[in-house]
Design a protein around this motif. Structure first.
Motif, PDB file in Angstrom:
ATOM      1  N   LEU A 272       0.848  -1.183   0.000  1.00  7.89           N
ATOM      2  CA  LEU A 272       0.000   0.000   0.000  1.00  7.89           C
ATOM      3  C   LEU A 272       0.888   1.239   0.000  1.00  7.89           C
ATOM      4  N   LYS A 273       0.630   2.168  -0.936  1.00 10.41           N
ATOM      5  CA  LYS A 273       1.412   3.400  -0.970  1.00 10.41           C
ATOM      6  C   LYS A 273       0.548   4.541  -1.520  1.00 10.41           C
ATOM      7  N   TRP A 274       0.422   5.618  -0.714  1.00  6.98           N
ATOM      8  CA  TRP A 274      -0.218   6.835  -1.185  1.00  6.98           C
ATOM      9  C   TRP A 274       0.794   7.679  -1.945  1.00  6.98           C
ATOM     10  N   SER A 275       0.327   8.367  -2.977  1.00  7.76           N
ATOM     11  CA  SER A 275       1.191   9.299  -3.696  1.00  7.76           C
ATOM     12  C   SER A 275       1.494  10.496  -2.804  1.00  7.76           C
ATOM     13  N   ALA A 276       2.526  11.264  -3.172  1.00 11.52           N
ATOM     14  CA  ALA A 276       2.933  12.408  -2.364  1.00 11.52           C
ATOM     15  C   ALA A 276       1.822  13.441  -2.240  1.00 11.52           C
ATOM     16  N   SER A 277       1.015  13.590  -3.280  1.00 12.50           N
ATOM     17  CA  SER A 277      -0.083  14.553  -3.241  1.00 12.50           C
ATOM     18  C   SER A 277      -1.281  14.038  -2.459  1.00 12.50           C
ATOM     19  N   GLY A 278      -1.306  12.742  -2.192  1.00 18.41           N
ATOM     20  CA  GLY A 278      -2.429  12.156  -1.480  1.00 18.41           C
ATOM     21  C   GLY A 278      -3.655  11.938  -2.340  1.00 18.41           C
ATOM     22  N   SER A 279      -3.520  12.089  -3.648  1.00 21.70           N
ATOM     23  CA  SER A 279      -4.675  11.955  -4.540  1.00 21.70           C
ATOM     24  C   SER A 279      -4.854  10.536  -5.064  1.00 21.70           C
ATOM     25  N   GLN A 280      -3.774   9.750  -5.095  1.00 28.92           N
ATOM     26  CA  GLN A 280      -3.865   8.393  -5.627  1.00 28.92           C
ATOM     27  C   GLN A 280      -3.236   7.394  -4.660  1.00 28.92           C
ATOM     28  N   LEU A 281      -3.832   6.208  -4.641  1.00 25.60           N
ATOM     29  CA  LEU A 281      -3.350   5.113  -3.809  1.00 25.60           C
ATOM     30  C   LEU A 281      -3.018   3.928  -4.705  1.00 25.60           C
ATOM     31  N   ALA A 282      -1.839   3.349  -4.499  1.00 24.34           N
ATOM     32  CA  ALA A 282      -1.448   2.129  -5.210  1.00 24.34           C
ATOM     33  C   ALA A 282      -1.533   0.963  -4.245  1.00 24.34           C
ATOM     34  N   SER A 283      -2.086  -0.131  -4.724  1.00 25.27           N
ATOM     35  CA  SER A 283      -2.193  -1.334  -3.885  1.00 25.27           C
ATOM     36  C   SER A 283      -1.766  -2.553  -4.687  1.00 25.27           C
ATOM     37  N   GLY A 284      -1.012  -3.429  -4.043  1.00 21.07           N
ATOM     38  CA  GLY A 284      -0.583  -4.679  -4.667  1.00 21.07           C
ATOM     39  C   GLY A 284      -1.000  -5.854  -3.818  1.00 21.07           C
ATOM     40  N   LEU A 289      -2.175  -8.667  -8.795  1.00 16.43           N
ATOM     41  CA  LEU A 289      -2.822  -7.465  -9.310  1.00 16.43           C
ATOM     42  C   LEU A 289      -2.227  -6.209  -8.689  1.00 16.43           C
ATOM     43  N   LEU A 290      -2.211  -5.155  -9.496  1.00 15.50           N
ATOM     44  CA  LEU A 290      -1.845  -3.820  -9.044  1.00 15.50           C
ATOM     45  C   LEU A 290      -3.009  -2.896  -9.375  1.00 15.50           C
ATOM     46  N   HIS A 291      -3.493  -2.200  -8.354  1.00 16.28           N
ATOM     47  CA  HIS A 291      -4.605  -1.275  -8.553  1.00 16.28           C
ATOM     48  C   HIS A 291      -4.158   0.148  -8.260  1.00 16.28           C
ATOM     49  N   ILE A 292      -4.709   1.083  -9.034  1.00 12.79           N
ATOM     50  CA  ILE A 292      -4.558   2.504  -8.768  1.00 12.79           C
ATOM     51  C   ILE A 292      -5.939   3.046  -8.418  1.00 12.79           C
ATOM     52  N   TRP A 293      -6.027   3.675  -7.234  1.00  9.41           N
ATOM     53  CA  TRP A 293      -7.287   4.213  -6.744  1.00  9.41           C
ATOM     54  C   TRP A 293      -7.188   5.735  -6.694  1.00  9.41           C
ATOM     55  N   ASP A 294      -8.264   6.402  -7.100  1.00  9.45           N
ATOM     56  CA  ASP A 294      -8.323   7.854  -7.067  1.00  9.45           C
ATOM     57  C   ASP A 294      -9.148   8.287  -5.859  1.00  9.45           C
ATOM     58  N   ALA A 298     -13.581   8.154  -4.248  1.00 10.83           N
ATOM     59  CA  ALA A 298     -13.944   7.359  -3.077  1.00 10.83           C
ATOM     60  C   ALA A 298     -15.383   7.674  -2.644  1.00 10.83           C
ATOM     61  N   SER A 299     -16.057   6.638  -2.191  1.00 13.52           N
ATOM     62  CA  SER A 299     -17.448   6.774  -1.738  1.00 13.52           C
ATOM     63  C   SER A 299     -17.613   6.064  -0.404  1.00 13.52           C
ATOM     64  N   SER A 300     -18.333   6.712   0.484  1.00 16.76           N
ATOM     65  CA  SER A 300     -18.593   6.103   1.796  1.00 16.76           C
ATOM     66  C   SER A 300     -19.815   5.200   1.774  1.00 16.76           C
ATOM     67  N   ASP A 301     -20.607   5.284   0.706  1.00 21.39           N
ATOM     68  CA  ASP A 301     -21.837   4.498   0.633  1.00 21.39           C
ATOM     69  C   ASP A 301     -21.621   3.132   0.000  1.00 21.39           C
ATOM     70  N   LEU A 307      -9.326   3.067 -10.380  1.00 23.03           N
ATOM     71  CA  LEU A 307      -9.046   3.880 -11.557  1.00 23.03           C
ATOM     72  C   LEU A 307      -8.384   3.024 -12.635  1.00 23.03           C
ATOM     73  N   HIS A 308      -7.414   2.195 -12.222  1.00 24.43           N
ATOM     74  CA  HIS A 308      -6.732   1.278 -13.148  1.00 24.43           C
ATOM     75  C   HIS A 308      -6.558  -0.071 -12.464  1.00 24.43           C
ATOM     76  N   ARG A 309      -6.817  -1.106 -13.241  1.00 26.53           N
ATOM     77  CA  ARG A 309      -6.564  -2.475 -12.786  1.00 26.53           C
ATOM     78  C   ARG A 309      -5.470  -3.035 -13.705  1.00 26.53           C
ATOM     79  N   LEU A 310      -4.276  -3.236 -13.154  1.00 27.27           N
ATOM     80  CA  LEU A 310      -3.097  -3.586 -13.937  1.00 27.27           C
ATOM     81  C   LEU A 310      -2.735  -5.043 -13.659  1.00 27.27           C
ATOM     82  N   GLU A 311      -2.689  -5.848 -14.712  1.00 28.39           N
ATOM     83  CA  GLU A 311      -2.548  -7.293 -14.570  1.00 28.39           C
ATOM     84  C   GLU A 311      -1.261  -7.835 -15.187  1.00 28.39           C
TER      85      GLU A 311
END
Length: 455
Positions: A272-284, A289-294, A298-301, A307-311
Motif C-alpha cells: 500500500l502506498k499513497w502518492s505524495a499529493s495524497g490523490s492516488q493510492l497504489a495497492s498490490g 494485481l496492481l490497482h490505482i485508486w483515485d 472514493a465513496s462512503s456508501d 481507476l486502473h486495474r493492472l494485470e
C-alpha cells in the motif's frame, strides 16, 4: 637575379650569356659565309628619345615607362575611363579581410565558464556501515515490519514486540509487546508527524500509539477479517490492507473510523502506498494485481471503483514506490515467478518500461537526491541493487544479507537505507550519499491526533 653562365670547351666558339633587354647574339655560321656589313643610318635615329632613355637609366628606376605618342595617351585614357582602371588594385581587398568574429569564442568561453562543473562520481560503499541484530523477525514476504519516521526514529516488529531505535543517539526502546493470542505483529507505519505509529496485528486489529509517551491511544476493531499486513497514512487517514483482500480508509479523528472501502483484490493485500499529493493510492496483492485508486472517486456508501486495474505482473506485488520528481510515475516489483520492476503512468495506466531483475523483488525506494532506484531482492543473491533511471543500468550491488531482504526503508534526509532480512539482521547502507542541502523534516499539524484515545 643571378644568371648561370654556361661553360663550353675551348675548341668551341664562346657564347655569351643573355641579359635582359639585349638583342640576341648572332653567330657566324661559316667563315666562307658572306654577310652584308651593317652601316647604321644616323638620319633614321631619334636622338631625343635616346637621350631620354639614358637620363631615365641614370635615375635608377626599374622598368621605366616608355614615351608614348599623344594618340596612344588618348586611347589609354579612354580605355581607363571605360574600364574604371583608375580605381585601386583589381581583385584586391580595399580593407583587411574580416577576422573571425571573436563573439563565437567569447560565447563559448562564457558558456563553459557558467556551466556547472560535472559532479564527481559518488562513492557507494559496498558493505553496510552498521549491522544490528533483529532476532525473531517473521520471515514472511507479505508483511511490512519496518518503518523510519520523520523524527528519525526507526521501528521494527520482531515477533510480538515493536522496538524503536533512535538514529540520532542510537538508543533502543520497546514500544509494545502483544499477547500471543493476538500476535505476531504484522505491520508498522509511522504517522506523518513522526510521533504516532500504527501497529497492525495478526488478529485483524490495528493499534495506534503515541511513541513519545509510550501510550496506546486507540484500537481499530472490525476493520478486517484477518491479519493486517499493509498500512499507510494520508494525513489523518490511515489506510489498511488485510489478508481478506479489503482496503479500508480509517479516519482516526472520529469514533466511526471506517470511511471508505476499496474492493478489487481477491487475495491478501501486501503493498500500500499513497502518492505524495495524497490523490492516488497504489495497492498490490498476492493475486498478482496492481490497482490505482483515485481519492476523488472514493465513496462512503459503496465500495470504490479502481481507476486502473493492472494485470501485467505474474506474481505477488508487494514492492511499490512513487517517484519523488514525477508525481504520476509509480514503480512496482513482482515476486519470485515475476522478478520484474515495472514503471507506470498512473494517469493513463500505461506501463512505460519493464526490467527483469533475475530475482524476487521485495522492496523499492527512490533516491530523493538523484534519479536512481534501489531494489531489494530475495533468492539467490539476497542483494540490494541500485539502478540508474530511466536507463535502468546497474550502478551497484550491495551484498551482506544471507537471506531475502524482506523490508527496506529510507531515513528522513534521504541518505541512509535500512534493510531487514530473514537472516535476523538489520543493516544500514550509505547508498544514496549526502544531499547538498538537507531538507528539514515536514511539519504536520498534530491537532487531528488529539482524540486518538477514543476507545
Amino acid at each position: 637575379m643571378k644568371i648561370r653562365s654556361v661553360n663550353t670547351p675551348a675548341s668551341s666558339n664562346k657564347t655569351q650569356s643573355r641579359s635582359p633587354l639585349q638583342e640576341p647574339f648572332l653567330q657566324r655560321r661559316s667563315s666562307r659565309e658572306n654577310l652584308d656589313r651593317f652601316i647604321p643610318n644616323r638620319s633614321a635615329m631619334n636622338f631625343d628619345y635616346a637621350r631620354y632613355m639614358l637620363a631615365e637609366a641614370r635615375t635608377g628606376k626599374e622598368n621605366p615607362a616608355t614615351v608614348s605618342s599623344p594618340s596612344r595617351e588618348a586611347y589609354r585614357k579612354q580605355l581607363a575611363e571605360a574600364l574604371n582602371m583608375n580605381r585601386t588594385r583589381i581583385l584586391a581587398f580595399k580593407n583587411k579581410p574580416p577576422t573571425r568574429k571573436e563573439t563565437i569564442l567569447t560565447d563559448f568561453a562564457l558558456a563553459t565558464h557558467e556551466a556547472k562543473p560535472s559532479k564527481p562520481r559518488r562513492h557507494i560503499p559496498q558493505t553496510s556501515e552498521r549491522t544490528l541484530d533483529a532476532p525473531d523477525i517473521v520471515d514472511d514476504y507479505y508483511l511490512n515490519l519496518l518503518d523510519w519516521g520523520s523524527s528519525n526514529v526507526l521501528s521494527i516488529a520482531l515477533g510480538n514486540t515493536v522496538y524503536m531505535w533512535n538514529a540520532s543517539n542510537g538508543a533502543t526502546s520497546e514500544l509494545v509487546t502483544i499477547d500471543e493470542e493476538n500476535g505476531p505483529v504484522t505491520s508498522v507505519k509511522w504517522a506523518p508527524d513522526g510521533h504516532h505509529i500504527a501497529v497492525g496485528l495478526n488478529n485483524s486489529e490495528v493499534q495506534i500509539w503515541d511513541s513519545t509517551a509510550s501510550r496506546q491511544l486507540r484500537t481499530l476493531r472490525g476493520v478486517h477479517g484477518s491479519r493486517v499486513g499493509a498500512l499507510d497514512w494520508n494525513n489523518h487517514i490511515l489506510t489498511s490492507g488485510g489478508m481478506d483482500g479489503q482496503i479500508i480508509n480509517n479516519d482516526v479523528r472520529v469514533r466511526a473510523h471506517i470511511v471508505e472501502t476499496y474492493r478489487g483484490h481477491t487475495q491478501e493485500v501486501c503493498g500500500l502506498k499513497w502518492s505524495a499529493s495524497g490523490s492516488q493510492l497504489a495497492s498490490g496483492g498476492n493475486d498478482n494485481l496492481l490497482h490505482i485508486w483515485d481519492r476523488s472517486m472514493a465513496s462512503s456508501d459503496s465500495p470504490t471503483q479502481w481507476l486502473h486495474r493492472l494485470e501485467e505482473h505474474t506474481a505477488a506485488v508487494k514492492a511499490l514506490a512513487w517517484c519523488p520528481f514525477q508525481g504520476n510515475l509509480l514503480a512496482s516489483g513482482g515476486g519470485g515467478s515475476d522478478r520484474c520492476i515495472k514503471f507506470w503512468n498512473t494517469h493513463s495506466g500505461v506501463c512505460s518500461n519493464s526490467v527483469d531483475t533475475g530475482s524476487q523483488v521485495c522492496a523499492l525506494l527512490w533516491n530523493k537526491n538523484e534519479r536512481e532506484l534501489l531494489s531489494s531482492h530475495g533468492f539467490i543473491e539476497n542483494q540490494l541493487t541500485l539502478w540508474k533511471y530511466p536507463s535502468m543500468v546497474k550502478i551497484a550491488e550491495l551484498t551482506g544479507h544471507t537471506s531475502r531482504v524482506l523490508c527496506m526503508v529510507q531515513s528522513p534526509d534521504g541518505c541512509t537505507v535500512a534493510s531487514a532480512a530473514g537472516d535476523e539482521t538489520l543493516r544500514f547502507w550509505n547508498v544514496f550519499g549526502t544531499p547538498e542541502v538537507a531538507k528539514p523534516a515536514p511539519k504536520t499539524n498534530s491537532e487531528p491526533f488529539a482524540h486518538w484515545n477514543i476507545r
